[in-house]
Design a protein around this motif. Structure first.
Motif, PDB file in Angstrom:
ATOM      1  N   GLY A 185       8.242  78.127 -16.403  1.00 44.90           N
ATOM      2  CA  GLY A 185       8.209  77.470 -15.111  1.00 44.90           C
ATOM      3  C   GLY A 185       7.214  76.342 -15.007  1.00 44.90           C
ATOM      4  N   ASP A 186       6.278  76.251 -15.954  1.00 49.07           N
ATOM      5  CA  ASP A 186       5.342  75.133 -15.957  1.00 49.07           C
ATOM      6  C   ASP A 186       5.937  73.905 -16.645  1.00 49.07           C
ATOM      7  OD1 ASP A 186       3.289  76.536 -14.651  1.00 49.07           O
ATOM      8  OD2 ASP A 186       2.666  77.452 -16.544  1.00 49.07           O
ATOM      9  N   LYS A 187       6.742  74.153 -17.677  1.00 49.92           N
ATOM     10  CA  LYS A 187       7.315  73.042 -18.440  1.00 49.92           C
ATOM     11  C   LYS A 187       8.801  72.828 -18.172  1.00 49.92           C
ATOM     12  CE  LYS A 187       4.017  73.708 -22.227  1.00 49.92           C
ATOM     13  NZ  LYS A 187       3.854  73.987 -23.682  1.00 49.92           N
ATOM     14  N   TYR A 188       9.419  73.752 -17.428  1.00 53.40           N
ATOM     15  CA  TYR A 188      10.838  73.662 -17.089  1.00 53.40           C
ATOM     16  C   TYR A 188      11.732  73.596 -18.322  1.00 53.40           C
ATOM     17  CZ  TYR A 188       8.819  72.986 -12.550  1.00 53.40           C
ATOM     18  OH  TYR A 188       8.069  73.167 -11.422  1.00 53.40           O
ATOM     19  N   VAL A 189      11.373  74.383 -19.331  1.00 53.55           N
ATOM     20  CA  VAL A 189      12.243  74.525 -20.490  1.00 53.55           C
ATOM     21  C   VAL A 189      13.078  75.789 -20.339  1.00 53.55           C
ATOM     22  CG1 VAL A 189      10.776  73.229 -22.060  1.00 53.55           C
ATOM     23  CG2 VAL A 189      10.394  75.677 -21.782  1.00 53.55           C
ATOM     24  N   HIS A 190      14.270  75.797 -20.907  1.00 55.65           N
ATOM     25  CA  HIS A 190      15.230  76.904 -20.769  1.00 55.65           C
ATOM     26  C   HIS A 190      15.427  77.234 -19.283  1.00 55.65           C
ATOM     27  CE1 HIS A 190      14.853  77.259 -25.087  1.00 55.65           C
ATOM     28  NE2 HIS A 190      13.562  77.426 -24.968  1.00 55.65           N
ATOM     29  N   THR A 229      18.985  71.594 -26.291  1.00 57.07           N
ATOM     30  CA  THR A 229      19.146  72.471 -25.121  1.00 57.07           C
ATOM     31  C   THR A 229      19.138  71.724 -23.792  1.00 57.07           C
ATOM     32  OG1 THR A 229      16.747  72.850 -25.070  1.00 57.07           O
ATOM     33  CG2 THR A 229      18.099  74.452 -26.291  1.00 57.07           C
ATOM     34  N   GLU A 230      19.012  70.400 -23.824  1.00 59.84           N
ATOM     35  CA  GLU A 230      18.949  69.626 -22.587  1.00 59.84           C
ATOM     36  C   GLU A 230      19.825  68.384 -22.674  1.00 59.84           C
ATOM     37  OE1 GLU A 230      14.433  70.540 -21.005  1.00 59.84           O
ATOM     38  OE2 GLU A 230      14.708  68.952 -22.497  1.00 59.84           O
ATOM     39  N   LEU A 231      20.166  67.859 -21.515  1.00 59.69           N
ATOM     40  CA  LEU A 231      20.846  66.585 -21.371  1.00 59.69           C
ATOM     41  C   LEU A 231      19.945  65.652 -20.585  1.00 59.69           C
ATOM     42  CD1 LEU A 231      24.227  67.988 -20.062  1.00 59.69           C
ATOM     43  CD2 LEU A 231      23.912  67.019 -22.332  1.00 59.69           C
ATOM     44  N   CYS A 232      19.981  64.381 -20.927  1.00 64.26           N
ATOM     45  CA  CYS A 232      19.289  63.359 -20.142  1.00 64.26           C
ATOM     46  C   CYS A 232      20.358  62.432 -19.586  1.00 64.26           C
ATOM     47  CB  CYS A 232      18.318  62.584 -21.034  1.00 64.26           C
ATOM     48  SG  CYS A 232      17.436  61.261 -20.167  1.00 64.26           S
ATOM     49  N   LEU A 233      20.396  62.282 -18.263  1.00 64.23           N
ATOM     50  CA  LEU A 233      21.408  61.444 -17.630  1.00 64.23           C
ATOM     51  C   LEU A 233      20.772  60.197 -17.021  1.00 64.23           C
ATOM     52  CD1 LEU A 233      23.840  63.965 -15.876  1.00 64.23           C
ATOM     53  CD2 LEU A 233      23.846  63.098 -18.223  1.00 64.23           C
ATOM     54  N   ASP A 234      21.422  59.083 -17.265  1.00 64.19           N
ATOM     55  CA  ASP A 234      20.978  57.793 -16.771  1.00 64.19           C
ATOM     56  C   ASP A 234      20.851  57.826 -15.251  1.00 64.19           C
ATOM     57  OD1 ASP A 234      20.316  55.091 -16.780  1.00 64.19           O
ATOM     58  OD2 ASP A 234      22.406  54.448 -16.708  1.00 64.19           O
ATOM     59  N   SER A 235      19.705  57.425 -14.741  1.00 58.50           N
ATOM     60  CA  SER A 235      19.432  57.507 -13.302  1.00 58.50           C
ATOM     61  C   SER A 235      18.709  56.264 -12.821  1.00 58.50           C
ATOM     62  CB  SER A 235      18.571  58.740 -12.986  1.00 58.50           C
ATOM     63  OG  SER A 235      19.196  59.918 -13.438  1.00 58.50           O
ATOM     64  N   THR A 236      19.007  55.855 -11.597  1.00 55.85           N
ATOM     65  CA  THR A 236      18.285  54.793 -10.907  1.00 55.85           C
ATOM     66  C   THR A 236      18.015  55.263  -9.482  1.00 55.85           C
ATOM     67  OG1 THR A 236      20.225  53.679  -9.941  1.00 55.85           O
ATOM     68  CG2 THR A 236      19.641  53.093 -12.222  1.00 55.85           C
ATOM     69  N   GLY A 258      26.266  70.782 -17.896  1.00 51.70           N
ATOM     70  CA  GLY A 258      24.845  70.861 -17.579  1.00 51.70           C
ATOM     71  C   GLY A 258      24.554  71.481 -16.228  1.00 51.70           C
ATOM     72  N   VAL A 259      23.293  71.900 -16.067  1.00 55.66           N
ATOM     73  CA  VAL A 259      22.744  72.382 -14.801  1.00 55.66           C
ATOM     74  C   VAL A 259      21.585  71.459 -14.435  1.00 55.66           C
ATOM     75  CG1 VAL A 259      21.339  74.207 -13.759  1.00 55.66           C
ATOM     76  CG2 VAL A 259      23.415  74.806 -14.999  1.00 55.66           C
ATOM     77  N   THR A 260      21.617  70.894 -13.247  1.00 50.23           N
ATOM     78  CA  THR A 260      20.571  69.967 -12.813  1.00 50.23           C
ATOM     79  C   THR A 260      19.236  70.699 -12.698  1.00 50.23           C
ATOM     80  OG1 THR A 260      22.181  68.640 -11.609  1.00 50.23           O
ATOM     81  CG2 THR A 260      19.868  68.372 -10.987  1.00 50.23           C
ATOM     82  N   HIS A 314      18.823  67.830 -17.446  1.00 48.50           N
ATOM     83  CA  HIS A 314      19.772  68.892 -17.109  1.00 48.50           C
ATOM     84  C   HIS A 314      19.834  69.872 -18.275  1.00 48.50           C
ATOM     85  CE1 HIS A 314      21.516  66.267 -13.857  1.00 48.50           C
ATOM     86  NE2 HIS A 314      20.897  65.381 -14.624  1.00 48.50           N
ATOM     87  N   THR A 315      19.798  71.152 -17.987  1.00 43.22           N
ATOM     88  CA  THR A 315      19.947  72.157 -19.039  1.00 43.22           C
ATOM     89  C   THR A 315      21.354  72.071 -19.615  1.00 43.22           C
ATOM     90  OG1 THR A 315      18.387  73.621 -17.922  1.00 43.22           O
ATOM     91  CG2 THR A 315      19.841  74.621 -19.564  1.00 43.22           C
ATOM     92  N   LYS A 316      21.454  72.049 -20.951  1.00 41.94           N
ATOM     93  CA  LYS A 316      22.759  71.979 -21.621  1.00 41.94           C
ATOM     94  C   LYS A 316      23.351  73.387 -21.672  1.00 41.94           C
ATOM     95  CE  LYS A 316      23.277  69.389 -25.362  1.00 41.94           C
ATOM     96  NZ  LYS A 316      23.294  68.986 -26.811  1.00 41.94           N
ATOM     97  N   VAL A 317      24.267  73.675 -20.779  1.00 47.43           N
ATOM     98  CA  VAL A 317      24.788  75.035 -20.607  1.00 47.43           C
ATOM     99  C   VAL A 317      25.478  75.587 -21.854  1.00 47.43           C
ATOM    100  CG1 VAL A 317      26.324  76.492 -19.247  1.00 47.43           C
ATOM    101  CG2 VAL A 317      24.946  74.742 -18.116  1.00 47.43           C
ATOM    102  N   PRO A 318      26.320  74.808 -22.562  1.00 46.10           N
ATOM    103  CA  PRO A 318      26.999  75.388 -23.726  1.00 46.10           C
ATOM    104  C   PRO A 318      26.048  75.915 -24.802  1.00 46.10           C
ATOM    105  CG  PRO A 318      28.054  73.334 -23.074  1.00 46.10           C
ATOM    106  CD  PRO A 318      26.791  73.438 -22.279  1.00 46.10           C
ATOM    107  N   ALA A 319      24.823  75.396 -24.846  1.00 45.93           N
ATOM    108  CA  ALA A 319      23.851  75.882 -25.816  1.00 45.93           C
ATOM    109  C   ALA A 319      23.423  77.318 -25.534  1.00 45.93           C
ATOM    110  CB  ALA A 319      22.620  74.968 -25.823  1.00 45.93           C
ATOM    111  N   TYR A 320      23.707  77.793 -24.331  1.00 50.65           N
ATOM    112  CA  TYR A 320      23.326  79.147 -23.914  1.00 50.65           C
ATOM    113  C   TYR A 320      24.536  80.075 -23.791  1.00 50.65           C
ATOM    114  CZ  TYR A 320      18.892  76.889 -22.912  1.00 50.65           C
ATOM    115  OH  TYR A 320      17.721  76.187 -23.030  1.00 50.65           O
TER     116      TYR A 320
END
Length: 257
Positions: A111-116, A191-198, A224-226, A240-246
């Motif tokens: 919860g500190d690093k928001y991994v997994h 395990t993650e996705l990065c989506l282009d954002s503005t 993904g999960v935001t 975004h967490t990459k759901v298929p990896a889990y």
């Protein structure tokens, strides 16, 4: 994995809504009103009936969301106190309203690093009348255009509006690690996705737990999960967490339950 700052709690914004929705509900910045049918879309409400996160129905009695959306393993006040609305694009009506029994966060969630940052919610009863979402294949998504769904803010500054009550959709391109601008946390492509954002087009507060979807084969599939982004939405790209990896963890946790 690229380095993650020890100051992440101060500089990363998890995209959870904190204000009660007004006449027009929290939603994605940019994009448009979601059209089409999403029978597996889920809105998650706190004990006071305020929407704060999204999710996706996975099997008749389980919802996939972000781990930071479920801070405790059971709803405040006991099972059934917090509610979910399944299969409606409107925060106030339609779909199936159901309580939840318990939440299971991924065992490696930090919860500190928001991994997994992924979790499952077990519903108080099966929602067999709504079709669950299919998972996408576990592959490289760089360059693919995905669709985000959510009720998050319509403007990028924290608590700048209460937004609308209708579901919004936004298309965003998945970026490679070299192209992703997420200074606070880095980006783990396995395990993650990065989506282009503005600031004009991004997931924002209130969108956490909601889906990033692919329709390359004619069927909506969950990719993904935001999870999180910058304090002012869109200043950096969203993670975004990459759901298929889990997939193995999701199947092992839900099968037979």
């Amino acid at each position: 994995m690229r380095g993650r700052s020890s100051l992440i709690a101060a500089v990363v914004a998890v995209l959870v809504a904190t204000a009660a929705p007004a006449a027009a509900g929290p939603r994605i910045v940019g994009g448009g009103v979601a059209t089409g049918d999403y029978p597996w879309i889920v809105a998650i409400y706190d004990g006071g009936g305020v929407h704060y996160c999204g999710g996706s129905l996975f099997r008749a009695r389980w919802v996939i969301t972000a781990a930071h959306c479920v801070d405790t393993p059971e709803p405040t006040g006991g099972p059934g106190d917090m509610k979910l609305r399944v299969g409606s694009k409107d925060l106030r009506r339609g779909g199936v309203t159901v309580g939840w029994e318990r939440a299971i966060r991924h065992p490696r969630y930090d919860g500190d690093k928001y991994v997994h940052d992924i979790a499952l919610i077990k519903l108080a009863r099966p929602v067999a009348e709504r079709r669950s979402v299919d998972l996408a294949p576990n592959r490289d998504w760089d360059g693919e255009v995905l669709t985000l769904l959510g009720w998050g803010q319509t403007c990028p500054a924290y608590q700048c509006d209460r937004g609308s009550r209708v579901l919004k959709a936004l298309e965003a391109r998945a970026l490679s690690p070299g192209a992703c601008h997420s200074r606070a946390t880095g980006f783990e492509p396995d395990t993650e996705l990065c989506l282009d954002s503005t600031p004009q087009a991004t997931a924002c507060y209130g969108d956490s737990g909601g889906p990033a979807l692919w329709r390359g084969d004619g069927t909506w599939r969950l990719v993904g999960v935001t999870t999180h982004g910058s304090e002012s939405c869109g200043d950096e790209d969203t993670i975004h967490t990459k759901v298929p990896a889990y997939r193995n963890w999701l199947n092992a946790t839900t099968e037979g339950h």
